[in-house]
Design an enzyme around this catalytic site. Structure first.
Site, PDB file in Angstrom:
ATOM      1  N   HIS B 118      28.949  46.844  16.603  1.00  0.00           N
ATOM      2  CA  HIS B 118      28.367  45.519  16.863  1.00  0.00           C
ATOM      3  C   HIS B 118      26.972  45.511  16.216  1.00  0.00           C
ATOM      4  O   HIS B 118      26.314  46.543  16.146  1.00  0.00           O
ATOM      5  CB  HIS B 118      28.258  45.356  18.377  1.00  0.00           C
ATOM      6  CG  HIS B 118      27.863  43.998  18.860  1.00  0.00           C
ATOM      7  ND1 HIS B 118      26.569  43.543  18.818  1.00  0.00           N
ATOM      8  CD2 HIS B 118      28.593  43.006  19.411  1.00  0.00           C
ATOM      9  CE1 HIS B 118      26.521  42.319  19.326  1.00  0.00           C
ATOM     10  NE2 HIS B 118      27.737  41.968  19.691  1.00  0.00           N
ATOM     11  N   ASP B 195      27.131  53.054  22.806  1.00  0.00           N
ATOM     12  CA  ASP B 195      27.150  51.665  23.252  1.00  0.00           C
ATOM     13  C   ASP B 195      28.437  51.488  24.065  1.00  0.00           C
ATOM     14  O   ASP B 195      29.528  51.456  23.509  1.00  0.00           O
ATOM     15  CB  ASP B 195      27.118  50.748  22.024  1.00  0.00           C
ATOM     16  CG  ASP B 195      27.460  49.301  22.345  1.00  0.00           C
ATOM     17  OD1 ASP B 195      27.797  48.991  23.509  1.00  0.00           O
ATOM     18  OD2 ASP B 195      27.410  48.480  21.408  1.00  0.00           O
ATOM     19  N   CYS B 361      29.750  39.277  15.664  1.00  0.00           N
ATOM     20  CA  CYS B 361      28.566  40.136  15.513  1.00  0.00           C
ATOM     21  C   CYS B 361      28.956  41.493  14.958  1.00  0.00           C
ATOM     22  O   CYS B 361      28.407  42.532  15.377  1.00  0.00           O
ATOM     23  CB  CYS B 361      27.813  40.302  16.837  1.00  0.00           C
ATOM     24  SG  CYS B 361      27.261  38.755  17.528  1.00  0.00           S
TER      25      CYS B 361
END
Lengths: 143, 406
Positions: B118, B195, B361
């Site tokens: 992302h 993440d 994104c």
């Protein structure tokens, strides 16, 4: 107009069977217009003769609304002067902001079908891409 | 426990049976228990936490710290002080980049990251590269979208100082072999930023077992409020981490010319904190634990299998990522031949169906896949088979609306 109806009755025709899609042999101005967030990407080609838009074409890719909007725009600007075309773009932007008058809509002819895009914020950029590109191309042209 | 029973906890779903919400990877819906916890904070314990000398502030502090302890348990951190509250995963990654990244990276060092990331796990590292002279090295996945051992061996090497990896891709839904990557990175002397924004809502996470150095997730993707996220930092790293934002609440002692920092983890939480959001996150984790990951996983797999089965019967649909529904974390990204994803989403909206369309994104991944944009349906445990069927029927309708016959 309801969105599905808009697609069926107007957008699809211009998106799937555009009149003005192609590469022009000897354009006066070529300008690329891009919406990076959605990937709409067009090349607008204008042929200017004696201050008039003698011909216009586009190629590229993008969503149906962006592609149909350019095709309808070209229908409306061929034969117009540079100033008239810029004024028409102003009317289109006004309509998309929800400020178009009856006369503006009439002047925009078929492109006025996109007036309900004013209520779809996510699609505004798609509808105005061609018009913005045309405005920018003509404003930078001093032929 | 059935999905129908659970849906009663979600007022927005109960009040709008006509709406199909397939955009949970962007943000989940929230059960009443979460919004109640936020409201209860403001109605019964509202005061500025961490500094007051009266009961409300003490109670506000207690709820804020209870939430921190819950987050620590939820992701298997050894101690609550290893949990820093942030606004979201983006802020967490930025915190790591601006503190650890700028303090430790030097010219010639390498930051290894996956093309499946992302933007929020890419842009902070581009900033670190620009300011330190480090280099970005890109890992590319196999046909399923997963990083292979060979790629990990090749790209994570002696010059690697930091690895940034999204555990689950927000586009493909695949789970990367993060434990394997961490092992390799540590052997090479590198730290790893995980993440977990798309992983934590769908699977149990244990940062201690993973041996992660940094692990971030957002509250709003796992039933919590918007504006509250958490960052786990390994103790030995945390102790040497310089402050990020400075100001109130993060200091010990301030003079006209200098300051000393508050104890961990408050050092990283400058300004008035989002205690109500933390209380909501606490309630969200309680709710998730009650539902349980086995139930969540089973429901997601059942729905994903049904959805991919329906899509497979539409020759004009291309699904990205693995062919195995179990490897999607509820995320099904697709394109429709001849129809732009934004048109798909707009037409589906007319049928009250919410999906995401665009680049999600993740533009480097779009470039890698060779597509400009895609449509994404992302499911969660509160979705139903009936919704999947209605969605699939609506998709065939999109073809017709766009002029391709019935």
């Amino acid at each position: 107009m309801e969105l599905k109806q808009l697609y069926r009755e107007i957008v699809n025709e211009h998106n799937l069977h555009p009149t003005h899609r192609g590469i022009m042999a000897d354009p006066t101005i070529v300008l690329r217009g891009v919406n990076p967030s959605c990937g709409d990407d067009i090349n607008l080609q204008l042929k200017i003769e004696n201050g008039m838009i003698a011909d216009a074409m586009f190629d590229g890719s993008g969503c149906a609304i962006s592609q149909a909007s350019v095709d309808m725009m070209i229908d409306g600007i061929i034969g117009k002067s540079r100033e008239e075309a810029i004024a028409l773009a102003g009317k289109f932007m006004g309509m998309i902001r929800g400020e178009g008058s009856e006369e503006d809509l009439e002047a925009l002819d078929e492109a006025a079908a996109l007036q309900d895009v004013a209520h779809m914020p996510a699609r505004v950029k798609c509808a105005v891409l061609g018009w913005h590109t045309m405005e920018e191309a003509l404003e930078s042209f001093h032929g | 426990m059935t999905v129908e029973e659970l849906r009663k906890d979600f007022p927005i779903l109960e009040n709008h049976p006509e709406v199909i919400y397939f955009d949970s990877a962007a943000t989940s819906q929230r059960p009443r228990q979460v919004t109640d916890a936020v409201r209860d904070f403001y109605e019964t314990a509202n005061a500025n936490p961490l500094r007051g000398l009266y009961e409300w502030s003490t109670e506000a502090t207690a709820r804020y710290e209870a939430a921190r302890a819950h987050v620590a348990r939820f992701i298997g951190a050894a101690s609550p002080e290893q949990i820093v509250f942030t606004r979201n995963t983006t802020e967490s990654v930025n915190l790591v980049a601006y503190t650890y990244g700028l303090a430790n990276l030097k010219p010639g060092d390498e930051i290894a990251l996956s093309v499946t990331e992302h933007h929020s796990n890419i842009l902070p590292w581009q900033m670190v590269r620009d300011r330190t002279g480090a280099r970005l090295v890109w890992l590319e996945p196999d046909g399923e979208g997963i990083l292979t051992d060979a790629e990990i061996e090749e790209k994570i090497g002696e010059r690697t100082k930091l690895v940034a990896i999204g555990q689950v891709s927000n586009v493909l839904g695949v789970t990367h072999p993060v434990a394997r990557m961490i092992e390799r990175a540590h052997a090479m002397g590198a730290r790893v930023m995980v993440d977990g924004a798309q992983a934590a809502p769908h699977m149990p996470v244990n940062v201690s077992e993973l041996n992660a150095d940094f692990y971030a997730f957002s509250g709003h993707k796992l039933l919590g409020p918007m504006g509250i996220g958490a960052l786990y930092v390994k103790q030995e790293v945390l102790e040497n981490l310089p402050p990020f934002l400075t100001g109130g609440e993060m200091i010990e002692y301030v003079t006209r010319e200098s300051a000393t920092w508050a104890e961990l983890p408050h050092r990283f939480e400058a300004g008035t904190v989002n205690a109500a959001g933390a209380a909501g996150l606490d309630a969200a984790l309680t709710y998730l634990e009650r539902v349980g990951f086995p139930f969540i996983r089973e429901q997601e797999e059942k729905l994903t299998k049904r959805l991919m089965g329906r899509l497979a019967s539409m020759p004009y649909i291309r699904v990205f990522g693995s062919g195995d529904p179990a490897k999607h974390a509820g995320i099904v990204t697709f394109t429709m031949e001849g129809v732009h994803p934004h048109d798909i989403a707009s037409v589906l909206n007319e049928d009250h169906i919410c999906i995401r369309a665009g680049h999600h994104c993740a533009q480097p991944l779009m470039q890698f896949l060779g597509v400009g944009s895609t449509a994404r349906a992302s499911l969660y445990f509160y979705n139903t088979e009936e919704e999947v069927d209605r969605f699939a029927d609506a998709l065939t309708g999109v073809r017709e609306v766009m002029g391709y016959g019935a």
